[in-house]
Each structure stands twice: as C-alpha cells, then as structure tokens.
Design a protein around this motif. Structure first.
Motif, short mmCIF file in Angstrom:
data_model
loop_
_atom_site.label_atom_id
_atom_site.label_comp_id
_atom_site.label_asym_id
_atom_site.label_seq_id
_atom_site.Cartn_x
_atom_site.Cartn_y
_atom_site.Cartn_z
N GLU A 28 12.27 6.56 11.71
CA GLU A 28 13.19 6.60 10.58
C GLU A 28 13.23 5.28 9.83
O GLU A 28 13.81 5.19 8.75
CB GLU A 28 14.60 6.95 11.07
CG GLU A 28 14.69 8.34 11.70
CD GLU A 28 16.09 8.67 12.17
OE1 GLU A 28 16.96 7.76 12.12
OE2 GLU A 28 16.33 9.82 12.57
N THR A 29 12.62 4.25 10.40
CA THR A 29 12.62 2.94 9.76
C THR A 29 11.19 2.44 9.61
O THR A 29 10.27 2.92 10.28
CB THR A 29 13.39 1.91 10.61
OG1 THR A 29 12.69 1.71 11.86
CG2 THR A 29 14.80 2.39 10.89
N LEU A 30 11.02 1.44 8.74
CA LEU A 30 9.69 0.87 8.54
C LEU A 30 9.20 0.19 9.82
O LEU A 30 8.02 0.26 10.16
CB LEU A 30 9.72 -0.14 7.39
CG LEU A 30 8.38 -0.78 7.02
CD1 LEU A 30 7.31 0.26 6.73
CD2 LEU A 30 8.56 -1.71 5.82
N GLU A 31 10.11 -0.43 10.56
CA GLU A 31 9.73 -1.07 11.82
C GLU A 31 9.16 -0.04 12.80
O GLU A 31 8.16 -0.29 13.48
CB GLU A 31 10.92 -1.78 12.45
CG GLU A 31 11.40 -3.02 11.70
CD GLU A 31 12.30 -2.69 10.53
OE1 GLU A 31 12.56 -1.49 10.30
OE2 GLU A 31 12.74 -3.62 9.84
N ALA A 32 9.78 1.13 12.85
CA ALA A 32 9.31 2.19 13.75
C ALA A 32 7.95 2.73 13.31
O ALA A 32 7.09 3.03 14.14
CB ALA A 32 10.34 3.32 13.82
N VAL A 33 7.75 2.84 12.01
CA VAL A 33 6.46 3.28 11.48
C VAL A 33 5.37 2.29 11.87
O VAL A 33 4.28 2.66 12.33
CB VAL A 33 6.51 3.42 9.94
CG1 VAL A 33 5.11 3.67 9.37
CG2 VAL A 33 7.44 4.57 9.54
N ARG B 210 0.82 12.38 -1.11
CA ARG B 210 2.15 12.99 -0.99
C ARG B 210 3.23 11.93 -0.78
O ARG B 210 4.31 12.00 -1.36
CB ARG B 210 2.18 13.99 0.16
CG ARG B 210 3.51 14.74 0.29
CD ARG B 210 3.50 15.70 1.47
NE ARG B 210 2.68 16.86 1.21
CZ ARG B 210 3.10 18.11 1.35
NH1 ARG B 210 4.35 18.34 1.74
NH2 ARG B 210 2.31 19.13 1.13
N GLY B 211 2.95 10.94 0.08
CA GLY B 211 3.94 9.90 0.34
C GLY B 211 4.29 9.11 -0.91
O GLY B 211 5.46 8.78 -1.14
N CYS B 212 3.28 8.81 -1.72
CA CYS B 212 3.54 8.09 -2.97
C CYS B 212 4.35 8.95 -3.93
O CYS B 212 5.29 8.48 -4.57
CB CYS B 212 2.23 7.66 -3.62
SG CYS B 212 1.44 6.25 -2.81
N LYS B 213 3.99 10.22 -4.04
CA LYS B 213 4.75 11.12 -4.92
C LYS B 213 6.21 11.17 -4.48
O LYS B 213 7.12 11.09 -5.32
CB LYS B 213 4.15 12.52 -4.89
CG LYS B 213 4.97 13.55 -5.68
CD LYS B 213 4.37 14.93 -5.55
CE LYS B 213 5.24 15.96 -6.28
NZ LYS B 213 6.56 16.14 -5.63
N VAL C 134 4.28 6.60 4.56
CA VAL C 134 3.96 6.03 3.25
C VAL C 134 5.21 6.00 2.38
O VAL C 134 5.48 5.00 1.69
CB VAL C 134 2.84 6.85 2.57
CG1 VAL C 134 2.61 6.37 1.14
CG2 VAL C 134 1.54 6.75 3.38
N ARG C 135 5.99 7.08 2.39
CA ARG C 135 7.22 7.09 1.60
C ARG C 135 8.18 5.99 2.04
O ARG C 135 8.73 5.27 1.20
CB ARG C 135 7.91 8.45 1.70
CG ARG C 135 9.26 8.48 0.96
CD ARG C 135 9.95 9.82 1.07
NE ARG C 135 10.34 10.17 2.43
CZ ARG C 135 11.39 9.67 3.08
NH1 ARG C 135 12.15 8.73 2.51
NH2 ARG C 135 11.67 10.06 4.31
N ILE C 136 8.37 5.87 3.35
CA ILE C 136 9.28 4.84 3.86
C ILE C 136 8.83 3.45 3.43
O ILE C 136 9.63 2.61 3.01
CB ILE C 136 9.38 4.93 5.40
CG1 ILE C 136 10.17 6.17 5.81
CG2 ILE C 136 10.04 3.68 5.99
CD1 ILE C 136 10.17 6.44 7.31
N HIS C 137 7.52 3.21 3.52
CA HIS C 137 7.01 1.89 3.15
C HIS C 137 7.19 1.63 1.66
O HIS C 137 7.66 0.56 1.25
CB HIS C 137 5.54 1.75 3.52
CG HIS C 137 5.03 0.35 3.35
ND1 HIS C 137 5.11 -0.60 4.34
CD2 HIS C 137 4.50 -0.28 2.27
CE1 HIS C 137 4.64 -1.74 3.89
NE2 HIS C 137 4.26 -1.57 2.64
N MET C 138 6.83 2.60 0.84
CA MET C 138 6.94 2.41 -0.60
C MET C 138 8.39 2.23 -1.04
O MET C 138 8.70 1.41 -1.91
CB MET C 138 6.30 3.59 -1.34
CG MET C 138 4.79 3.56 -1.35
SD MET C 138 4.18 2.12 -2.26
CE MET C 138 2.47 2.54 -2.49
#
Length: 383
Positions: free
Chosen positions: A40-45, A155-158, A351-355
């Motif tokens: 759920e977080t960028l750290e976890a990703v 998809r993540g960027c969209k 990708v969505r979380i990071h962006m």
C-alpha cells in the motif's frame, strides 16, 4: 480459502492455490499476490522489487551508479543489467548534475495550491512526468513477463494521470512486439519509442503504432550504441538528418528524437521536423564519460525552447529532481529505473503508487519555491 488480488487490474480471486493467471485481465501469476500482502506504500513496493530483482538491483535509497552498488559491479565483462556502461561515469554524472542544482526557498507571498496539470501533444496530464521508454524487464530474474511489464507501465501511468512511453530491445520484432501488444490490450494512450533499426523496419513499426492510436512515435537515437542489441546481432544505425526527415514525413504523428546530448544534434533534429527533442544519455548505458543530462539541458533549451517540446531524463529520482529539470529548461520529465522497480514490485499498482508520490513531492517543491503552475517554472527558482 485465500483471496488473491491481481496488481494489474485489482481483480480478486478466492481459491486455495495461487491462480495461474488473472481471470479478468489475463496477467500471469507473477503479478498476482495474496491480498494480505498487497503493498500500500511506496516503501512496500520497493521492498518487493528488492527481493524480485536480487542480483540486479537492491533498490538502494540512492540509485547513483557508485562502485558500491550491485548494478555497477556487473560492468566489467558482463551484461550491464541495471548499471551504466564502462565504469559508470555517465550514470553517476546524471545523478551528480542534479545534486548540484539548488533551489531558492521562497516563503513570503500569497498562499496558493500549486497546479501541476499540463498538456502533452494534446493529451491532458495531471503532472509533467511520464515513464521513460524502458524495455527488457523480464530478463531481470524473470520477475515479471515482458507483456505484463509493458501493461503495468501503460496502465499504472494512466491511473496516475499521465502517459507511459514504451521501449524496444533485442527480443522485440515487428511480428512479436510486447510494447505494441500491450498498447492494443490496454487501449489507452502510450508512446512507443523504437531502436534506430533500418528505415523500412521503422516505417512498419510506426505504421503499427498509428493504427493503435499512439499520440506520438519516436526513435531512441542513442540506441545505435546499445550493447545488448549488438550482443544479439540486432542491427541498429546512426541516423542522418535525411533519415530523420524521411521518418518524420512517413507519419502523421508527432515525431520524437530521444537520446540528444548536444546543441548540434538538437538543432539537426529540429531541422528534420522533429516535434519532441528528448535530452538523455540513455541512463549512462551507451557511452561512458558523458556529462549528466542536467548539465547539457540548459544550453539545448536556450536554443530550442518554444520551437520544439523538450523532455529530459537521467538521474531523476524524486519530485524535487523533476522540478530541477523543469527549471533547467525541460517541458516534461521522464522516469526510467524507478518505474521498472515499481512495476516489478507491484505491477500497475506499483507504478501508480510511485507516480503519485512523484507528483506529491513535485507539488510540495513548487509550493516551497513560490511557484503556482507548471508554466511559471523557470531558472529564477534556482540559486
């Protein structure tokens, strides 16, 4: 029973064993996780990416290509993986060039909430950051299939309100092209960037991109020095102004020239009718001992700002780095290695979380430098 969730499309499946593929989007089991473990977080990703990329990339807090990093230890006589060419000086130059840029901290003035929205070639974006044209992620420990990698980026960027550019590598062909296949499956805007293959092959690929509704197409000009293409006997070529004009005239789409590091090359691209000049040294992966992209960007922008759209990448890791590139003259900024890590860590969700994190920090950086819109950003916010 276990509840499994696809990190590509969020579909859940309830069964004992992990599904072989998503029942909804067809993604394979490498991007399907026990719902209890969905990051759920960028750290976890990034933690998941670190495990999946063991031996290639350790997702260090500082991705700088230094000799103590696992990616750069592969440089001598081995495939470069996530690292840079040779001793990695170009890789490090990208990071060091951005590190040297300093902001003016401005805190007196009217209170405003920065607006990061913008438009790229007619497509509205929530912020001026797109995924760079990376490729070949499945070759890193087979942690994700190439098709799912391309789909995750698109998809993540969209989902984050922006666009993913898609790349090209040695195992892509016009008849078996994961990037174009992912564009067709996702049915959303994406920008394909091809290696500088023969003119006839490029025209065929460009035509295929047109049929898929791409907003633009381009060529990774510095891909003429791709070590992996050479290793697999895939012919790539330097392109002349005449060659570029031929490609520009072969399509109705805006044409992108990526891999530009000098004013001379940028002017040649503009002469050929290119609409987007992408300042980049290929992440330091094709020639060692070049300057960092942020070092050459101001001179290129001085010559061509307003005549062509300018993008830049290289060493960009945070929203602060994005603002630096914009202040130095870029109209848009591209992210490469971090997007690969995000996709490997958690598919399109990663990708969505990071962006979204990048946009959040960009907005904060704009606020603290007294900038209220993307159009207001210029070198006056730099020391």
């Amino acid at each position: 029973m276990t509840i499994w969730q696809c990190t590509m499309c969020s579909t859940t499946m309830e069964q004992e064993e992990a599904p072989e593929q998503c029942s909804s989007c067809g993604a394979d089991n490498r991007v399907i996780l026990d719902k209890e473990t969905i990051p759920e977080t960028l750290e976890a990703v990034r933690d998941r990416a670190r495990k999946n990329l063991k031996g290639f990339c350790a997702a260090y807090p500082a991705c700088d290509g230094n000799f103590d990093k696992i990616c750069q230890k592969e440089a001598y006589g081995k495939p470069i993986g996530f690292g840079g060419a040779g001793a990695g000086f170009s890789f490090r130059a990208n990071v060091m060039a951005l590190e040297a840029v300093r902001f003016k901290l401005r805190v007196v003035g009217e209170h405003t909430e920065p607006d990061t929205s913008c438009t790229f070639l007619g497509t509205k974006l929530d912020f001026p950051v797109m995924a760079a044209s990376t490729a070949g992620a499945e070759r890193y420990n087979n942690a994700i299939s190439e098709d799912d990698f391309c789909r995750a980026v698109i998809r993540g960027c969209k989902d984050a309100g922006t666009i993913g550019w898609r790349g090209d590598t040695f195992f892509y062909t016009p008849d078996d092209n994961p990037a174009l296949r992912a564009m067709k499956k996702e049915g959303v805007p994406a920008v394909p960037i091809f290696k500088p293959r023969s003119q006839n092959v490029l025209k065929r690929l460009i035509h295929m991109a047109e049929e898929l509704g791409a907003p633009a197409v381009g060529v990774d000009l510095d891909g003429c020095g791709s070590t992996i293409m050479a290793r697999h006997n895939q012919p790539v070529f330097r392109k002349s102004v005449k060659d570029l004009k031929e490609l520009v005239q072969a399509t109705s789409l805006p044409f992108i020239a990526k891999g530009i590091m000098t004013v001379e090359d940028a002017l040649s691209c503009a002469e050929a009718g290119v609409k987007v000049v992408s300042v980049s040294n290929h992440g330091g992966r094709v020639l060692d001992a070049t300057p960092g992209a942020a070092e050459v960007l101001p001179d290129i922008a001085k010559q061509l700002k307003g005549q062509v759209i300018i993008t830049a990448d290289g060493g960009v890791r945070t929203g602060y780095d994005v603002l630096k590139m914009l202040a130095l003259g870029a109209d848009f900024v591209l992210l490469g290695r971090d997007v690969i890590r995000a996709a490997v860590g958690a598919g399109s969700l990663g990708v969505r979380i990071h962006m979204e994190h990048i946009q959040k920090i960009l907005k904060k950086a704009m606020f603290m430098t007294g900038v209220s819109s993307i159009a207001e950003i210029d070198s006056s916010i730099l020391c």
